[in-house]
Design a protein around this motif. Structure first.
Motif, short mmCIF file in Angstrom:
data_model
loop_
_atom_site.label_atom_id
_atom_site.label_comp_id
_atom_site.label_asym_id
_atom_site.label_seq_id
_atom_site.Cartn_x
_atom_site.Cartn_y
_atom_site.Cartn_z
N VAL A 260 -9.06 -33.03 28.60
CA VAL A 260 -8.41 -32.03 29.45
C VAL A 260 -6.93 -32.37 29.57
O VAL A 260 -6.55 -33.54 29.61
CB VAL A 260 -9.07 -32.05 30.85
CG1 VAL A 260 -8.27 -31.25 31.84
CG2 VAL A 260 -10.49 -31.54 30.77
N THR A 261 -6.10 -31.35 29.59
CA THR A 261 -4.66 -31.53 29.76
C THR A 261 -4.19 -30.61 30.87
O THR A 261 -4.63 -29.47 30.96
CB THR A 261 -3.93 -31.19 28.44
OG1 THR A 261 -4.43 -32.04 27.42
CG2 THR A 261 -2.45 -31.39 28.57
N HIS A 262 -3.32 -31.11 31.71
CA HIS A 262 -2.73 -30.31 32.77
C HIS A 262 -1.24 -30.14 32.49
O HIS A 262 -0.61 -31.02 31.89
CB HIS A 262 -2.92 -30.97 34.14
CG HIS A 262 -4.34 -30.97 34.57
ND1 HIS A 262 -5.17 -32.05 34.35
CD2 HIS A 262 -5.09 -30.03 35.19
CE1 HIS A 262 -6.38 -31.77 34.82
NE2 HIS A 262 -6.36 -30.55 35.33
N PHE A 263 -0.72 -29.00 32.90
CA PHE A 263 0.72 -28.79 32.82
C PHE A 263 1.19 -28.20 34.15
O PHE A 263 0.48 -27.45 34.79
CB PHE A 263 1.12 -27.93 31.62
CG PHE A 263 0.45 -26.59 31.51
CD1 PHE A 263 1.10 -25.43 31.91
CD2 PHE A 263 -0.83 -26.48 30.97
CE1 PHE A 263 0.49 -24.19 31.79
CE2 PHE A 263 -1.44 -25.25 30.84
CZ PHE A 263 -0.79 -24.10 31.25
N VAL A 264 2.37 -28.62 34.55
CA VAL A 264 2.94 -28.18 35.82
C VAL A 264 4.05 -27.18 35.53
O VAL A 264 4.94 -27.45 34.71
CB VAL A 264 3.48 -29.36 36.65
CG1 VAL A 264 4.13 -28.87 37.93
CG2 VAL A 264 2.35 -30.34 36.95
N VAL A 265 3.97 -26.04 36.20
CA VAL A 265 4.91 -24.94 36.02
C VAL A 265 5.67 -24.73 37.32
O VAL A 265 5.08 -24.74 38.40
CB VAL A 265 4.13 -23.65 35.66
CG1 VAL A 265 5.04 -22.45 35.63
CG2 VAL A 265 3.41 -23.81 34.35
N ARG A 266 6.99 -24.55 37.23
CA ARG A 266 7.80 -24.16 38.38
C ARG A 266 8.23 -22.70 38.17
O ARG A 266 8.90 -22.36 37.21
CB ARG A 266 9.02 -25.04 38.54
CG ARG A 266 9.83 -24.70 39.80
CD ARG A 266 11.03 -25.62 40.01
NE ARG A 266 10.64 -27.01 40.01
CZ ARG A 266 11.14 -27.94 39.17
NH1 ARG A 266 12.05 -27.61 38.27
NH2 ARG A 266 10.73 -29.19 39.23
N TRP A 267 7.80 -21.86 39.10
CA TRP A 267 8.11 -20.44 39.03
C TRP A 267 9.53 -20.18 39.52
O TRP A 267 10.15 -21.06 40.13
CB TRP A 267 7.08 -19.66 39.87
CG TRP A 267 5.72 -19.74 39.25
CD1 TRP A 267 4.69 -20.53 39.65
CD2 TRP A 267 5.25 -19.02 38.12
NE1 TRP A 267 3.60 -20.36 38.83
CE2 TRP A 267 3.91 -19.43 37.88
CE3 TRP A 267 5.81 -18.07 37.26
CZ2 TRP A 267 3.14 -18.92 36.84
CZ3 TRP A 267 5.05 -17.56 36.23
CH2 TRP A 267 3.74 -17.98 36.03
N PRO A 268 10.08 -18.99 39.27
CA PRO A 268 11.47 -18.71 39.65
C PRO A 268 11.79 -18.93 41.14
O PRO A 268 12.93 -19.22 41.48
CB PRO A 268 11.66 -17.24 39.27
CG PRO A 268 10.71 -17.04 38.14
CD PRO A 268 9.51 -17.89 38.48
#
Length: 93
Positions: free
Chosen positions: A3-11
């Motif tokens: 499993v891989t997680h990625f962190v996203v920062r929205w506008p």
């Protein structure tokens, strides 16, 4: 399958931890800023490829990858009216 997680920062600055059933997302998403549409295209391709790997190994697609894609799409709709909206991939682990 790791499993891989990625962190996203929205506008608007909010961050979201996202799920992938496969490390293949590392080939599609790298830390950095993306135009909203570019991010969505990369994320869709990454999650589709990850689901494909699950299908190859287990004989069925990964519904969690599809759920993650739908969640990203839902969140992205609120930023579509913002010209030059950017999404930042904070990390991929």
């Amino acid at each position: 399958m790791p499993v891989t997680h990625f962190v996203v920062r929205w506008p608007d600055g909010t961050e979201e931890r996202c799920y992938s059933p496969s490390t293949i997302v590392r080939e599609y998403l790298k830390p950095g800023a993306y135009a909203l549409d570019d991010f969505l295209a990369c994320a869709h391709a990454a999650l589709d490829a990850a689901s494909g790997r699950v299908r190859e190994k287990f004989g069925y697609a990964c519904s969690s990858a599809l759920d993650q894609w739908q969640a990203l799409e839902r969140t992205a709709t609120q930023y579509r009216s913002q010209p030059a909206a950017q999404v930042t991939v904070v990390s991929v682990d």
